[in-house]
Design an enzyme around this catalytic site. Structure first.
Site, PDB file in Angstrom:
ATOM      1  N   ASP A 407      20.152 -24.075   2.215  1.00 10.18           N
ATOM      2  CA  ASP A 407      20.968 -24.860   1.288  1.00 10.18           C
ATOM      3  C   ASP A 407      21.460 -23.939   0.174  1.00 10.18           C
ATOM      4  OD1 ASP A 407      22.122 -27.067   0.044  1.00 10.18           O
ATOM      5  OD2 ASP A 407      20.277 -27.578  -1.038  1.00 10.18           O
ATOM      6  N   GLU A 410      26.467 -21.277  -0.652  1.00 14.05           N
ATOM      7  CA  GLU A 410      27.911 -20.986  -0.803  1.00 14.05           C
ATOM      8  C   GLU A 410      28.141 -19.604  -1.392  1.00 14.05           C
ATOM      9  OE1 GLU A 410      26.382 -23.843  -1.840  1.00 14.05           O
ATOM     10  OE2 GLU A 410      26.990 -24.912  -0.043  1.00 14.05           O
ATOM     11  N   ASP A 484      26.297 -33.278  -0.027  1.00 14.39           N
ATOM     12  CA  ASP A 484      25.861 -34.368  -0.908  1.00 14.39           C
ATOM     13  C   ASP A 484      26.825 -35.551  -0.944  1.00 14.39           C
ATOM     14  OD1 ASP A 484      23.756 -32.726  -1.348  1.00 14.39           O
ATOM     15  OD2 ASP A 484      24.398 -32.071  -3.328  1.00 14.39           O
TER      16      ASP A 484
HETATM   17  C1  GLC Z   1      21.395 -29.856  -2.796  1.00 12.72           C
HETATM   18  C2  GLC Z   1      21.438 -30.254  -1.329  1.00 12.72           C
HETATM   19  C3  GLC Z   1      20.536 -31.432  -1.083  1.00 12.72           C
HETATM   20  C4  GLC Z   1      19.124 -31.089  -1.554  1.00 12.72           C
HETATM   21  C5  GLC Z   1      19.134 -30.665  -3.008  1.00 12.72           C
HETATM   22  C6  GLC Z   1      17.772 -30.189  -3.467  1.00 12.72           C
HETATM   23  O1  GLC Z   1      21.949 -30.866  -3.554  1.00 12.72           O
HETATM   24  O2  GLC Z   1      22.735 -30.503  -0.900  1.00 12.72           O
HETATM   25  O3  GLC Z   1      20.545 -31.818   0.258  1.00 12.72           O
HETATM   26  O4  GLC Z   1      18.306 -32.195  -1.374  1.00 12.72           O
HETATM   27  O5  GLC Z   1      20.059 -29.623  -3.206  1.00 12.72           O
HETATM   28  O6  GLC Z   1      17.324 -29.120  -2.721  1.00 12.72           O
END
Ligand code: GLC
Length: 780
Positions: A407, A410, A484
């Protein structure tokens, strides 16, 4: 900050400047056809044309130097030996293969591409290839009246992207995801044009911030990038499927996923302790709700330091993982790229001591703030760093982890630009390059490092990787979730075209957060979303901190029973799904498809957003609005059998279909077949019985499909340990024949035979299996 007030359209603000001048490539000065790379020197740029296959041509224009042909991060093949006929007549140079014809005009230099029938694919008019003094490169291409555009990776909005503009810049967008949010986490600068039933593709392989404008004119569209070369591939098609095969030939296909990764995933930001995770798992077991994976979000770590566990919350992760594994559940932890700046933290120490973090040209490390606070970021553009990062995953694999969730890659940074300083100079395997140029591939390369490292350590088992960011080719390493979203009906609606367009961009293994990530979900939305999720390629329920918990039992028994039924159905459909994933791994075709993929001549399918297909013979028409129990369903050519009622509907018509909360309308095409397994229990997920529903068809019809199976978790299939049956179904007046036309592989499944169920046979019709009046196919 004033950008979300009327100030955003203040007349004094710079709209499009009239001073923008594109410099056209100009006239052809010299050509060189002495090698397989056709080279053209023009007044304001140099062009190389290469044929990768008979159906794929690459055009590279560099305004300054000779085109650079070896820097792609996403194309994994070299040009094949292609027979190209070159000729020249007056103003026009022709380059032709068996599938493509390029007509190149000398003054000004213009390249028009036709298929073998002479139909125009991609062509130029008064404007062609050009650049600006600031380094921007742009291509103007003719738009036809009947052009429809698809793909573009992960984009919000409708299925057909005509009249839309897109930016490709990997962005962490917590909010909003609405129809005009045009840069999200993934950048896939690729699209497919559908014109009068025929399709072709364009892949613009440029990693800078790029733009596609299919909206500003009815006569032309453009694609452009902030820097680099105009480097694009045209794929001849002519069917949507062949375009995708061609595109994924270039950029790769998904590795065959493990079966467990195709099951139901339960996630939350975060399940905060071992106790909570154990309770969660036990709930699934007690309620007999299928689950294959529980995700651990950032709270499992010690102060959000990757490759650590918080010893108070998770005192014995190894035991937790092995206990869950006995219950049939795997654990997938999140791993973000940011490494906390902490001189007492081993990973940070190693990164500094071994010089593995992103740096400026002057040598200082780049620091940015993410969950752990000030952090450094591994420079994944460098082989040494990718190897190191991959090896670090032994931390997880040695305690039984087989899947990782990437995650914030980017990379997301908590600052105004939302990302790393564009001036950071990546080492890029000996070719130092700025972050401005490599931003869009940071996530892809993190995926490569993670996937390859995990594969190495898992010793013959298939790794699972989930990623948020990526670039063209991301499918080789990871499945992608759409980031998200929110618990809005609109986001459930939007997820369909989004996942379908990702599928049309080579990314077959995708899905949204079921139930919605942020915002409080509700019983009806979660139920309807779970029905859809059961049939999207990636199926994970995930929700955010501070919002309602949304496990299937959170809204009472009535809703729980419906969700449980659909999650179980996911497992009943696994033989069908797995065969489709096999096809995706072989040909790059999506598992979840828009109808236009199978019916490209049917205009009614061109922007059909609220229906989708699994494979080539099943249509799903979910309810996507609150309090609605009837909806319009369009069925294309053929006869269609409603899955649960057996009712037959004639195609090329629209019906009003009734669906109570417990119903998901599913239509199977007559004359085809559907593989079905069974739900047994959480710790016994392999079906003992597999059956094939054969839907008697229209007289004279023949249908072919491939049923694929293997152990579902290792790479033994690469050595022939699989079962592959090529099956045909032929319907005639007095019989429906099911024939196994080819059997390959030496995998021995737990079921000994496949039971055949004839559905909708007429009185006089007999079912014949391999010429016999039986109702099974032996498989061992
Ligand atoms: C980002 C991700 C989400 C995750 C959060 C905490 O917002 O997109 O899926 O739960 O970070 O790690």
């Amino acid at each position: 900050m004033l950008e979300d007030t009327s100030f955003a359209i203040h007349p004094g603000k710079d709209q499009t400047s009239k001073a923008v001048v594109y410099r056209d490539i100009g006239n052809l000065i010299a050509e060189d056809f002495s090698t397989t790379i056709f080279k053209f020197t023009c007044e304001s740029g140099n062009v190389a044309i290469q044929f990768y296959t008979n159906s794929i041509v690459r055009i590279t224009m560099n305004p300054q130097t000779d085109p650079k042909l070896n820097q792609s991060k996403s194309v994994i093949v070299k040009p094949e030996k292609v027979n190209v006929e070159a000729s020249s007549k007056g103003e026009i140079i022709t380059l032709a293969t068996s599938q493509l014809q390029l007509k190149i005009k000398r003054a000004p230099f213009r390249v028009d591409i036709f298929d073998k029938l002479g139909k125009e694919l991609v062509s130029e008019t008064e404007r062609g290839m050009a650049y600006r003094e600031n380094g921007e490169v742009v291509a103007f291409k003719k738009m036809h009246d009947y052009d429809h555009f698809y793909g573009f990776g992960e984009k919000s909005g409708h299925l057909d992207k005509r009249d839309e503009k897109f930016e490709m810049w990997n962005s962490d967008v917590y909010a909003p995801h609405n129809p005009e949010t045009n840069a999200l986490y993934e950048s896939i600068p690729y699209f497919m044009t559908l014109r009068n039933g025929r399709a072709h593709g364009v892949f613009f392989d440029n990693t800078f911030r790029s733009n596609f404008d299919m909206a500003s004119s009815e006569n032309y569209y453009t694609f452009s990038a902030e820097g680099g070369q105009l480097d694009y591939y045209v794929m001849a098609g002519p069917e949507p499927k062949s375009v995708l095969e061609q595109y994924t030939y270039l950029t790769g296909r998904i590795p065959l996923p493990s079966k467990w990764s195709l099951g139901y995933h339960q996630s939350r930001y975060s399940y905060e302790s071992e106790v909570e995770v154990r309770e969660l798992a036990q709930n699934f077991i007690d309620k007999d709700i299928p689950v294959d994976v529980i995700h651990l979000d950032i709270h499992y770590m010690n102060g959000y330091r990757v490759f650590t566990f918080d010893k108070e919350r998770f005192p014995n992760p190894e035991k937790l993982i092995s206990d869950l594994r006995k219950m049939g559940i795997r654990v997938v932890p999140i791993v973000d790229p940011g490494v906390k700046k902490d001189p007492e933290y081993a990973i940070y120490q190693e990164g500094v001591n071994e010089d593995l973090f992103c740096k400026y040209i002057e040598g200082e490390t780049y620091f940015g703030e993410v969950w752990p606070g000030i952090s450094a970021f591994p420079d994944f553009t460098e082989e040494k760093v990718r190897k190191w990062w991959g090896e670090k995953h032994a931390f997880y694999t040695k305690i039984g982890v087989e899947g990782i969730w990437n995650d914030m890659n980017e990379p997301a940074v908590f600052n105004e630009s939302k990302t790393m300083d564009l001036e950071v100079m990546h080492r890029n395997d000996g070719k130092p390059t700025t972050h401005r140029e490599l931003h869009n591939v940071y996530g892809l390369l993190m995926g490569k490092a993670t996937y390859e490292g995990m594969k190495e350590q898992l010793d013959g088992k298939r790794p699972f990787l989930l990623t948020r960011a990526g670039y063209a080719g991301v499918q080789r390493y990871a499945s992608v979730w759409t980031g998200d979203n929110r618990s809005f009906w609109e986001h459930l609606q939007m997820s369909l075209p989004m996942v379908m367009n990702l599928g049309l961009s080579g990314v077959a293994f995708t899905g949204p957060d079921v139930g919605g990530f942020a915002h409080d979900t509700n019983a009806e939305l979660l139920t309807r979303w779970t029905q859809v999720g059961a049939f999207t390629p990636f199926f994970r329920n995930h929700s955010a901190i501070g919002f309602r918990y949304q496990e299937p039992w959170q809204f009472g028994e009535k809703y729980e029973a419906i969700m449980k039924r659909y999650i179980q159905m996911r497992y009943e459909w696994m033989p069908q799904l797995y065969s489709l994933f096999y096809e995706a791994s072989q040909k790059g075709l999506p598992v979840m498809r828009p109808l236009l993929m199978e019916y490209p001549d049917d205009e009614k399918t061109y922007n059909l957003n609220d229906q989708f297909m699994l494979g080539d013979n099943v249509i799903f028409a979910p309810i996507l609005q609150p309090a609605i129990t009837d909806r319009a369903v369009y069925l294309p050519e053929g006869n269609w059998v409603e899955f649960s009622t057996g009712e037959v509907f004639e195609g090329e018509k629209t019906y009003l279909i009734h669906a109570e909360l417990e119903d998901l309308p599913i239509f199977v095409k007559q004359g085809t077949a559907l593989m079905q397994g069974e739900w047994v229990s959480n710790n016994q997920k392999t079906p003992q019985n597999v059956s094939m529903n054969v839907y008697a068809g229209i007289i004279g019809e023949k249908y072919q499909f491939t049923f694929y199976d293997d152990d579902g978790e290792t790479f033994a299939y690469e050595e022939g340990n699989y079962l592959k049956l090529k099956i045909e179904v032929i319907s005639s007046k007095d019989k429906v024949e099911v024939n196994v036309v080819q059997k390959q592989g030496d995998f021995i499944p737990e079921y000994k035979e496949i039971t055949i169920n004839g559905i909708g046979l007429s009185d006089g019709q007999k079912l014949l299996v391999n010429g016999q009046q039986t109702n099974y196919i032996p498989v061992i």
